[in-house]
Design an enzyme around this catalytic site. Structure first.
Site, short mmCIF file in Angstrom:
data_model
loop_
_atom_site.label_atom_id
_atom_site.label_comp_id
_atom_site.label_asym_id
_atom_site.label_seq_id
_atom_site.Cartn_x
_atom_site.Cartn_y
_atom_site.Cartn_z
N LYS A 61 -19.37 -37.33 -69.65
CA LYS A 61 -20.19 -37.91 -69.83
C LYS A 61 -20.45 -39.11 -71.17
O LYS A 61 -19.98 -38.14 -72.08
CB LYS A 61 -21.07 -36.85 -69.58
CG LYS A 61 -22.58 -36.47 -69.64
CD LYS A 61 -23.44 -37.26 -68.58
CE LYS A 61 -24.58 -37.92 -68.83
NZ LYS A 61 -24.23 -38.76 -69.59
N SER B 152 -27.49 -40.64 -65.84
CA SER B 152 -27.96 -40.55 -67.00
C SER B 152 -28.90 -40.56 -66.41
O SER B 152 -30.34 -40.58 -68.39
CB SER B 152 -26.90 -40.87 -68.20
OG SER B 152 -27.56 -40.29 -68.98
N LYS C 11 -26.34 -33.16 -71.20
CA LYS C 11 -26.51 -32.88 -69.02
C LYS C 11 -24.92 -32.29 -69.11
O LYS C 11 -25.78 -31.51 -67.87
CB LYS C 11 -26.99 -34.75 -69.09
CG LYS C 11 -28.37 -34.90 -69.13
CD LYS C 11 -28.62 -36.74 -68.94
CE LYS C 11 -29.63 -37.30 -68.98
NZ LYS C 11 -29.58 -38.19 -70.37
N SER D 51 -26.78 -37.40 -74.97
CA SER D 51 -27.05 -37.33 -73.28
C SER D 51 -25.93 -36.82 -72.87
O SER D 51 -25.88 -35.89 -71.80
CB SER D 51 -26.82 -38.68 -72.13
OG SER D 51 -28.41 -39.28 -71.80
#
Length: 441
Positions: free
Chosen positions: A256, A131, A70, A67
């Site tokens: 993140k 997320s 992202k 993720s």
């Protein structure tokens, strides 16, 4: 040989072994290469403003990032917002693909209604904080029309930002096999986004520098999706190092997390203490899937803040001794002053300050008028001569600050140039006369 002599011999051998180990150059070199053990497949630690690498392990190896992909989706969204191409209050209604993904509770998601209407800001917060995968795909469709076209933008932006070891295959970082057979065109069903730790650090650096507002959202530990509606849902942040969470660390405000079967426990984190901000990237930390990355990040952050201090070597607009001016051809002035474009600061290892020296690289010996104020003439960088391993910089172009002209200079008119020519002519004659007279004596 009696027992007493044998004991003396064993003691002598042990003592010799300890002496050899203590003074072996290889042990010192090994310590310099890796100041501590990092239990992850790859990792990197940088000072954010300069891109100076403080620690690196397998940082150029391209690996799954889950993720953390992202972050590129967030970058492209914030860029589109800044350019006025997308509005925060712009509405989006999920198509069949996004709706289907949003209903998959095995993935991180906020369930979206098929006939629902959501603002870009709602989708952005769900993406950056929780997320949410379907929300990220929705943003991709808002920006590029389809996730397939958005993936093209992701890879193009990566190249533009200077990344070299990367492959983005979707907007989420999910393994394509989890996209219900609807992966973006041009990508395979078994592919996933892969980026090196070094390139992830470079992306994080750009994200923070170009769009610092990302930290306002990434630092939210917990909020609600569609608060006050029938769709209200808690959205906790997966970054457990944020204030108030179980792995809280002073100064952490982003960025993140990422975890898939292949990416393992991964994290791109940033923390600021005093006047120093650092970025750490951990790929596939070993141990608990949800916490191992934070244990490694803590070790990296501790190393940075306990061992390095930002030192300002030159202020903005300061002249460098021996390089105060640069000659100008055909200008009203024969030379103009040269100064630093920005303040020049570097992270310095505590106790090793004398090993850092400023280094001047003048690219041009002279300029030709007309020239503008702020014209680049060279770079001011730093060199390190200590015993520690020097990992260099993320980007050599970021390794210093520009040296620029403090003022501009217009082109001199024909009369001034003519007078200089005449002056030069008579100066030459006078010099010849002086040399001749000297010869008489």
């Amino acid at each position: 040989m009696n027992s007493k002599m044998l004991k003396q011999l064993m003691v002598s051998i042990l003592a010799l072994a300890l002496i050899v180990t203590a003074f072996t150059p290889m042990s010192k070199a090994k310590a310099a290469e890796d100041p501590f053990s990092v239990n992850a497949k790859a990792a990197i630690l940088i000072e954010a403003s300069t891109g100076k690498i403080l620690y690196s392990k397998n940082a150029d190896q391209r690996l799954p990032i889950a993720s953390m992909a992202k972050m590129m989706t967030e970058y492209l969204l914030l860029e589109a917002i800044a350019e006025g191409k997308v509005k925060w209050d712009q509405k989006y209604t999920p198509d069949d693909y996004v709706y289907e993904i949003s209903q998959d509770r095995s993935l991180s998601n906020v369930p979206l209604r098929k006939d629902g209407s959501y603002t870009v800001k709602e989708l952005y917060q769900a993406t950056a904080i929780y997320s949410a995968n379907a929300a990220a795909i929705g943003l991709a469709e808002v920006i590029a029309g389809s996730e397939s076209k958005f993936v093209e933008k992701m890879n193009a932006k990566a190249k533009e930002l200077g990344l070299t070891n990367y492959k983005f295959v979707n907007a989420t970082g999910l393994e394509n096999k989890d996209l219900h057979g609807q992966q973006p065109k041009g990508t395979g069903p078994d592919e996933e986004s892969e980026v090196s730790a070094k390139d992830m650090a470079l992306l994080a650096q750009h994200l923070i520098k170009d769009h610092p507002e990302i930290l306002e959202t990434a630092s939210i530990a917990k909020t609600k999706f569609r608060e006050g509606t029938d769709d209200e849902m808690d959205m906790p942040n997966w970054n457990f190092m944020l204030k108030g969470l179980v792995k809280e660390y002073k100064g952490v405000d982003g960025l993140k997390t990422g975890s898939t079967d292949s990416a393992g426990s991964s994290f791109t984190g940033t923390a600021k203490q005093g006047d120093m901000r650092v970025i750490a990237v951990i790929l596939n930390a070993k141990g608990n899937l949800h916490t191992a990355r934070f244990d490694v990040a803590k070790k990296l952050f501790d190393y940075a803040f306990k061992n390095f201090t930002m030192k300002e070597m030159y202020k903005k607009g300061q002249q460098i001794k021996g390089h105060e001016n640069i000659e100008v051809d055909k200008g009203k002035d024969k030379e103009v002053p040269v100064v630093t474009k920005e303040a020049f600061s570097v992270p310095v290892k505590n106790g090793d300050e004398k090993s850092y020296k400023a280094k001047v690289n003048i690219e041009k010996k002279n300029l030709e008028a007309p020239i503008k104020k702020g014209t680049k003439v060279g770079m001011l960088t730093t060199s390190y001569s200590g015993d520690e391993k020097d990992y260099g910089y993320l980007n050599k172009d970021q390794s210093g600050v520009e040296l620029v002209t403090k003022t501009g200079d217009e082109k001199a008119n024909w009369f001034i140039l003519a007078m200089r020519g005449v002056g030069g002519f008579f100066a030459g004659i006078w010099g010849g006369i002086v040399d001749t007279v000297k010869g008489w004596f």
